[in-house]
Write a protein that holds these residues in place. Sequence first.
Motif, PDB file in Angstrom:
ATOM      1  N   SER A 297      69.635  -7.557 -16.158  1.00 26.95           N
ATOM      2  CA  SER A 297      68.557  -8.038 -15.287  1.00 26.95           C
ATOM      3  C   SER A 297      68.852  -9.408 -14.693  1.00 26.95           C
ATOM      4  N   GLY A 298      69.511 -10.274 -15.477  1.00 29.38           N
ATOM      5  CA  GLY A 298      69.776 -11.624 -15.000  1.00 29.38           C
ATOM      6  C   GLY A 298      70.993 -11.717 -14.097  1.00 29.38           C
ATOM      7  N   LEU A 299      72.084 -11.049 -14.507  1.00 32.45           N
ATOM      8  CA  LEU A 299      73.324 -11.110 -13.721  1.00 32.45           C
ATOM      9  C   LEU A 299      73.592  -9.829 -12.949  1.00 32.45           C
ATOM     10  N   HIS A 300      72.688  -8.840 -13.068  1.00 31.85           N
ATOM     11  CA  HIS A 300      72.777  -7.566 -12.341  1.00 31.85           C
ATOM     12  C   HIS A 300      74.075  -6.802 -12.651  1.00 31.85           C
ATOM     13  N   LEU A 301      74.488  -6.852 -13.920  1.00 26.48           N
ATOM     14  CA  LEU A 301      75.616  -6.051 -14.374  1.00 26.48           C
ATOM     15  C   LEU A 301      75.131  -4.642 -14.698  1.00 26.48           C
ATOM     16  N   THR A 302      76.040  -3.752 -14.986  1.00 25.19           N
ATOM     17  CA  THR A 302      75.676  -2.356 -15.226  1.00 25.19           C
ATOM     18  C   THR A 302      75.160  -2.154 -16.651  1.00 25.19           C
ATOM     19  N   GLN A 303      74.498  -1.009 -16.869  1.00 25.04           N
ATOM     20  CA  GLN A 303      74.045  -0.658 -18.205  1.00 25.04           C
ATOM     21  C   GLN A 303      75.241  -0.517 -19.155  1.00 25.04           C
ATOM     22  N   THR A 304      76.343  -0.058 -18.654  1.00 26.63           N
ATOM     23  CA  THR A 304      77.556   0.052 -19.464  1.00 26.63           C
ATOM     24  C   THR A 304      78.025  -1.316 -19.927  1.00 26.63           C
ATOM     25  N   ASN A 305      77.951  -2.305 -19.037  1.00 25.69           N
ATOM     26  CA  ASN A 305      78.300  -3.678 -19.417  1.00 25.69           C
ATOM     27  C   ASN A 305      77.373  -4.200 -20.517  1.00 25.69           C
ATOM     28  N   PRO A 354      74.886 -21.415 -19.386  1.00 20.89           N
ATOM     29  CA  PRO A 354      75.427 -21.545 -18.027  1.00 20.89           C
ATOM     30  C   PRO A 354      76.266 -20.356 -17.566  1.00 20.89           C
ATOM     31  N   SER A 355      76.327 -19.275 -18.339  1.00 20.93           N
ATOM     32  CA  SER A 355      77.229 -18.169 -18.009  1.00 20.93           C
ATOM     33  C   SER A 355      76.815 -17.483 -16.704  1.00 20.93           C
ATOM     34  N   LYS A 356      77.820 -17.104 -15.931  1.00 20.49           N
ATOM     35  CA  LYS A 356      77.597 -16.430 -14.649  1.00 20.49           C
ATOM     36  C   LYS A 356      78.433 -15.170 -14.498  1.00 20.49           C
ATOM     37  N   SER A 357      79.220 -14.826 -15.517  1.00 21.44           N
ATOM     38  CA  SER A 357      80.111 -13.679 -15.382  1.00 21.44           C
ATOM     39  C   SER A 357      80.160 -12.876 -16.675  1.00 21.44           C
ATOM     40  N   PHE A 358      80.624 -11.660 -16.556  1.00 22.27           N
ATOM     41  CA  PHE A 358      80.750 -10.764 -17.689  1.00 22.27           C
ATOM     42  C   PHE A 358      81.782 -11.283 -18.692  1.00 22.27           C
ATOM     43  N   ILE A 413      58.189 -13.917 -28.104  1.00 24.26           N
ATOM     44  CA  ILE A 413      58.103 -15.276 -27.579  1.00 24.26           C
ATOM     45  C   ILE A 413      59.106 -15.464 -26.445  1.00 24.26           C
ATOM     46  N   ALA A 414      60.322 -14.935 -26.643  1.00 25.42           N
ATOM     47  CA  ALA A 414      61.344 -15.043 -25.603  1.00 25.42           C
ATOM     48  C   ALA A 414      60.914 -14.314 -24.333  1.00 25.42           C
ATOM     49  N   ILE A 415      60.305 -13.135 -24.487  1.00 27.51           N
ATOM     50  CA  ILE A 415      59.844 -12.372 -23.323  1.00 27.51           C
ATOM     51  C   ILE A 415      58.690 -13.098 -22.635  1.00 27.51           C
ATOM     52  N   ALA A 416      57.792 -13.675 -23.438  1.00 29.11           N
ATOM     53  CA  ALA A 416      56.676 -14.426 -22.856  1.00 29.11           C
ATOM     54  C   ALA A 416      57.192 -15.617 -22.056  1.00 29.11           C
ATOM     55  N   LEU A 417      58.213 -16.303 -22.558  1.00 26.92           N
ATOM     56  CA  LEU A 417      58.806 -17.420 -21.825  1.00 26.92           C
ATOM     57  C   LEU A 417      59.511 -16.937 -20.567  1.00 26.92           C
ATOM     58  N   LEU A 418      60.111 -15.760 -20.632  1.00 24.10           N
ATOM     59  CA  LEU A 418      60.748 -15.170 -19.457  1.00 24.10           C
ATOM     60  C   LEU A 418      59.710 -14.873 -18.380  1.00 24.10           C
ATOM     61  N   ARG A 427      61.169 -18.734 -11.069  1.00 23.75           N
ATOM     62  CA  ARG A 427      62.605 -18.592 -11.305  1.00 23.75           C
ATOM     63  C   ARG A 427      62.998 -17.114 -11.288  1.00 23.75           C
ATOM     64  N   LYS A 428      64.191 -16.856 -10.839  1.00 20.15           N
ATOM     65  CA  LYS A 428      64.654 -15.485 -10.733  1.00 20.15           C
ATOM     66  C   LYS A 428      66.029 -15.341 -11.361  1.00 20.15           C
ATOM     67  N   ASN A 429      66.405 -14.091 -11.599  1.00 18.17           N
ATOM     68  CA  ASN A 429      67.733 -13.738 -12.106  1.00 18.17           C
ATOM     69  C   ASN A 429      68.050 -14.502 -13.404  1.00 18.17           C
ATOM     70  N   ALA A 430      69.244 -15.062 -13.503  1.00 13.31           N
ATOM     71  CA  ALA A 430      69.660 -15.712 -14.743  1.00 13.31           C
ATOM     72  C   ALA A 430      68.809 -16.941 -15.073  1.00 13.31           C
ATOM     73  N   GLU A 431      68.334 -17.658 -14.049  1.00 17.22           N
ATOM     74  CA  GLU A 431      67.563 -18.872 -14.298  1.00 17.22           C
ATOM     75  C   GLU A 431      66.258 -18.592 -15.032  1.00 17.22           C
ATOM     76  N   ALA A 432      65.729 -17.393 -14.878  1.00 21.56           N
ATOM     77  CA  ALA A 432      64.485 -17.050 -15.555  1.00 21.56           C
ATOM     78  C   ALA A 432      64.655 -17.029 -17.075  1.00 21.56           C
ATOM     79  N   TYR A 433      65.884 -16.867 -17.547  1.00 16.67           N
ATOM     80  CA  TYR A 433      66.150 -16.786 -18.991  1.00 16.67           C
ATOM     81  C   TYR A 433      66.441 -18.140 -19.626  1.00 16.67           C
ATOM     82  N   TYR A 434      66.512 -19.195 -18.836  1.00 15.14           N
ATOM     83  CA  TYR A 434      66.983 -20.475 -19.356  1.00 15.14           C
ATOM     84  C   TYR A 434      66.119 -21.012 -20.504  1.00 15.14           C
TER      85      TYR A 434
END
Length: 468
Positions: A297-305, A354-358, A413-418, A427-434
């Motif tokens: 959801s954050g980095l839009h990788l595949t379900q396999t990833n 800070p990760s942005k890649s698989f 709690i993590a989901i509520a913060l998300l 915030r969207k994508n990966a930033e929403a998880y910070y």
Amino acid sequence: MSRTHPPSEESKERDVETEATSSENTTAPQPQISSDQAVQPTKTENIENGAPATPEEDVIPEGGYGWVVVGCIAALNATTWGINTTYGVYSSYYLANNYFDGGSPLNYAWVGGLSVATCLLCGPLANAMSRWLGFRVTMMFGVAGIVLGQCMAGICRTFGEFLFCQGILFGLGLGLTLVPSQPLLAHWFKKRLALAQGLGTAGSGLGGLILSNTTRLAIDHINVKWALIINGLISLVCMVPAVLLIKGRHKAVGARQAPFELKWIVHPGFVWVWLWAAFTMMAYFIALYSLASFATSGLHLTQTNGAALQSLLAAGQMIGRPLWGYFLDTGGRINLTIVCYIICGISTLAIWLPSKSFGVLIFYAIIQGMTGGTIWSVAAPLTARVVGIKDLGSALSIFWLILVIPALVGQPIAIALLNYSQNNLGRKNAEAYYISIGLCGGMAIFATGLLYGAKRWIQGSWKVFEKT
């Protein structure tokens, strides 16, 4: 008929006493203690502790059949916590396909937490059943709960049914299986206890590594229903022989199975252990259940990833738990646990955040697997270090009970913060998880400071590098 032997014996005793007195007065040697006298205090202590009086029976074997017990516990962990690890694969699929009516990220987070919370809540019940029925019968009830929980989850049609089967019934099975088995390795190992515990709990990593991939394949090529049923049958085949082969030495070590002793909550040394565990547990479940979701959801990788990351996290557990067990036995159980969770917290903040890649997530998944779940392998050795083997089962019963709420609320709690990041902060994508990731890393580091309190209580000083 006159009796001649007793007077003769008395004369001999008087002669011996006279000779001993004379020798004592002339030479004044240090009193010599015979081997029988030397072990007498140990015998008395063992009798008071409820253990057999023969000291040989109280010697920890440091192996022998204990290695069979290690194998049994590894098999149990592979088909309990290993299968529980696959919930990240299931929940990712449920969310992507809107599988159950009423399902949402927060609702699915409660299911994962509820199964573990139910497991931990079973501590007093499992101890009480072990006293009444024996630990094997209790564990067989647990096997039934695990198998039925998964198989019935496969045929559920509503979210409520799924919540009961996957969250409560499966969690009850986990508790009745794992709580009675936790103190058993301490009956067979002392110096190498952390290593043995690490090897046993490494089974969860092996199970997670294999089953995360087979579950993903089963979902893709068959369906979710049969993926759950197949995993339930795998649990049945592996767990029944393990329970039948497992053995304890409860009488030899004088083990107590008191189900509910609240004194451990305020024990001056143990209080730091369970406080450390409470924060560590929340951090562990945030990472375990959020990493795959962050990737998809954050980095839009595949379900396999996402499934691959879950597998690599499990592989890290398989390698890290016995490795840390070896380190704990050689460098001090509390010292190395503190080091382990400092690495866990720093890697979460410096690598995952800070990760942005698989590729970066692969690196983090391995480190997190090697450090984050170490609580499951060090719980018994740390507790034994503080309270002793005799009270290990009773203290662990309260230990798991205390962790019910942290295990239950960590991921929600993590989901509520998300949700707050997305809906209130925009915030969207990966930033929403910070915020969630920051909480995860921060709690792991904060917990190490709490564990230092137990170190100080044991050694009686604030020395950092003293082996504890």
